[in-house]
Design a protein around this motif. Sequence first.
Motif, PDB file in Angstrom:
ATOM      1  N   THR A 465      42.813  47.064  45.981  1.00 56.38           N
ATOM      2  CA  THR A 465      42.579  47.878  44.788  1.00 56.38           C
ATOM      3  C   THR A 465      41.247  47.458  44.180  1.00 56.38           C
ATOM      4  OG1 THR A 465      44.953  48.076  44.338  1.00 56.38           O
ATOM      5  CG2 THR A 465      43.444  48.494  42.504  1.00 56.38           C
ATOM      6  N   LEU A 466      40.357  48.433  43.931  1.00 53.14           N
ATOM      7  CA  LEU A 466      39.058  48.098  43.326  1.00 53.14           C
ATOM      8  C   LEU A 466      38.733  49.068  42.200  1.00 53.14           C
ATOM      9  CD1 LEU A 466      36.747  50.303  44.327  1.00 53.14           C
ATOM     10  CD2 LEU A 466      36.796  48.959  46.400  1.00 53.14           C
ATOM     11  N   CYS A 467      37.781  48.637  41.388  1.00 51.74           N
ATOM     12  CA  CYS A 467      37.314  49.460  40.275  1.00 51.74           C
ATOM     13  C   CYS A 467      36.060  50.211  40.713  1.00 51.74           C
ATOM     14  CB  CYS A 467      37.024  48.574  39.062  1.00 51.74           C
ATOM     15  SG  CYS A 467      36.299  49.473  37.670  1.00 51.74           S
ATOM     16  N   TYR A 474      40.643  43.214  43.251  1.00 56.63           N
ATOM     17  CA  TYR A 474      41.740  42.365  42.782  1.00 56.63           C
ATOM     18  C   TYR A 474      42.154  41.391  43.880  1.00 56.63           C
ATOM     19  CZ  TYR A 474      42.140  44.885  38.442  1.00 56.63           C
ATOM     20  OH  TYR A 474      41.868  45.410  37.196  1.00 56.63           O
ATOM     21  N   GLN A 475      42.044  40.097  43.544  1.00 57.94           N
ATOM     22  CA  GLN A 475      42.312  39.031  44.505  1.00 57.94           C
ATOM     23  C   GLN A 475      43.368  38.087  43.936  1.00 57.94           C
ATOM     24  OE1 GLN A 475      38.775  37.248  46.133  1.00 57.94           O
ATOM     25  NE2 GLN A 475      39.800  35.314  46.630  1.00 57.94           N
ATOM     26  N   LYS A 490      55.321  48.864  41.202  1.00 52.34           N
ATOM     27  CA  LYS A 490      54.286  48.923  40.174  1.00 52.34           C
ATOM     28  C   LYS A 490      53.630  47.556  39.998  1.00 52.34           C
ATOM     29  CE  LYS A 490      56.552  52.676  37.670  1.00 52.34           C
ATOM     30  NZ  LYS A 490      57.142  53.137  36.375  1.00 52.34           N
ATOM     31  N   ALA A 491      53.279  46.952  41.135  1.00 49.13           N
ATOM     32  CA  ALA A 491      52.736  45.594  41.089  1.00 49.13           C
ATOM     33  C   ALA A 491      51.664  45.419  42.155  1.00 49.13           C
ATOM     34  CB  ALA A 491      53.844  44.573  41.295  1.00 49.13           C
ATOM     35  N   LEU A 492      50.810  44.415  41.932  1.00 48.76           N
ATOM     36  CA  LEU A 492      49.850  43.948  42.926  1.00 48.76           C
ATOM     37  C   LEU A 492      50.379  42.607  43.435  1.00 48.76           C
ATOM     38  CD1 LEU A 492      46.492  44.708  41.051  1.00 48.76           C
ATOM     39  CD2 LEU A 492      47.699  46.152  42.705  1.00 48.76           C
TER      40      LEU A 492
END
Length: 759
Positions: A465-467, A474-475, A490-492
């Motif tokens: 997932t990136l902006c 996201y790491q 609904k989680a990373l």
Amino acid sequence: MPSVAEILIPLALDSAYSYAVPAGLTLAVGDVVQIPLGPRETVGVVWGVRESPAGSNLRPVTGRLDVPPLSGPLRELVDWLARYTLAPKGSALAMALRLPDEAAQGETVRIGVRASGKPPARPTPARMKVLAVAADGAMRGKSALAKEAGVSLSVVDGLIDDGALEATALTPEPVALPPDPDHARVPLSVAQADAVRDLIAMMNPAPPQTDRLEAFLLEDAGQGDVSATAAPATSLPEPEAAPFRAPTILLEGVTGSGKTEVYFEAVADCVRRGRQALILMPEIALTAQFLDRFAERFGVRPATWHSGIGGKRRERIRAGVAAGEVAVVVGARSALFLPFAKLGIVVVDEEHEAAYKQEDGVHYHARDMAVVRGRIENCPVVLASATPSIETRVNATRGRYRHIVLPERFGGRRLPDITALDMRSDKPERGSFIAPALIAAVRETVAAGDQALLFLNRRGYAPLTLCRACGHRYQCRNCSTWLVEHRFRKALVCHQCGYAERRPESCSECGTFDNLTPCGPGVERIAEEVTALFPDKRVIVLSSDFPGGAERLRAELQTVAEGGCDIVIGTQLVAKGHNFPHLTLVGVLDADIGLTSGDPRAAERTFQLLQQVTGRAGRGEKPGRALVQTFQPEHPVIAALLSGDAARFYEEEIAAREAAGLPPFGRLAALIVSAGDRAVAEAHGQALARASEPPDGVMVLGPAEAPLALVRGRYRFRLLVKTERSVDLQSYLRDWIARGPKVRGNVKVAIDVDPQSFL
């Protein structure tokens, strides 16, 4: 003279400790004892007993525990495992020694009830229903009686309080009933029958060799010492036969050829001879279908052993195995260390699976340790696979293992036709991940009332997932891995350490909204696309990290097998031996995953996985087909899959391994140095490399930062040892570690002989 016992303790200790044997206590090797260790009491196993002069101030053994002793073969396996893996001997013992679980002593007692003959104080209609059912005098469980009478459990409890029903503690159900080897012998094809005949002949000692006896008689007659009055041939001494050594056998067969039925007959032969059988499986928690097939063949289910079995049942299985009462165990790799009293056969199903390698604690490969245990116990080991590992195939080719082949599917069914979809020309629509040709094939398949499987070996919704505004990715906070989005949760989530955080609404770096985007597909994203394409079709997603755990997976696998859905979307767990008779189409969405890694087994593993998953199609009455989405249709792995020429792939891969001196033609060992500080881990790795002093035939590579450089908050550096086959790798490693730098602080050095993972 007083006795001294050498006690091995199931801790990370490499040697036994000496304890005095108190007067009046007799100990034998293998006994499980209680001993003082520092300020506390612990347990250990007697590894040796010797006499000692009086006057020693050794601490005494506290007592012997009332549990079965560790058998000689199991102690030998522990010693062998510790020597081979360089693990502390106590750590190896910990896998074989399981003590009674005090928390399980309070296991719920099953209560049975039956009519006492005394009338109830209040003969209500509901109570009379219960008494009518109980009138036959049979003992029933309370819930079963209430259900049969159609009343609530409180009615039964009231009758017990009145004395109209008497309650009695029931004998615990056996962990496994004796299997009947002749319960339902399934019809076999000619190829299967030949394989069974060969397999059982290999498993058992050879019959008397009459040709050798005849040669002995002829040799004696040639000496001119035989006349009409000579003693009959039966009085001549039998030539001494070599002791029977049970073989290791590779049972290789294409997907759907009926390997399971073949080794079931070998298990049946073992049970007839009063011996025990162990069947190892890579995913024991998902084997409901296999257990059903076992019950159809033998009339009962076997005992099962895996991490989900706990409490008193775990103890009872161990006790039954040690007493020889449990005839067949189906288990995960840890079942290899059960205390079998009379082990007669070990079967390793899907022997090529990487899940057989334990990657933490003691680094061992259950397939290889199964072969070792078979040799220690002198019992045959059957390695079953449609796509054998390179190591196993080379051992079979060179005569170290016997080899039985089933070249065709059972019932004359054809293998699926496999076609490549070149993603460079047959591109999905923008924002989609399924090629148009595969969408059309799925539509055609479900319209005909058949099932389609879409395979993607990637869990979650998206691997990254990136902006889009600031590029933030996201790491994981603890590992050098991207967080995988799981939209259902609904989680990373980090797939290395399990760290999870809620998927944010705005970018945590720049604060902007509506700019977070998922990159790449996971099975959840494919499910979203399929639902949009086929809104009226029943879709099941099979992934190991979905809510509900193993029980949900078992239920959904059963639904698929019974035809209760139209489209299946799954990860690699759908490729592991399942039989879906209604499945006629398999679509592989990203066949190139894994081909670009630096793992020397990458090509082999990719070929095995794709061969297994495409083999799920066409196992029923209708023919199957597979469509493989790839950007490299010319790659040797993809080309071999399309042509069906597995033999050629193996030949080329074996030749490449031999030229490079890689296993099984050379040997590898990995040393993983880790610490909470990156500089400390790197410095220790460099000091270790300087002390390596590799002799001829040994090459030491590294230290290099591991591909997964940070895992669970620890920085990792790897050294790789590559040796010729003739080198004593274990002795070299021991000498190297002994002269290397001492481990201090929170530095850890893990040794992995025959590594399967290079991350």
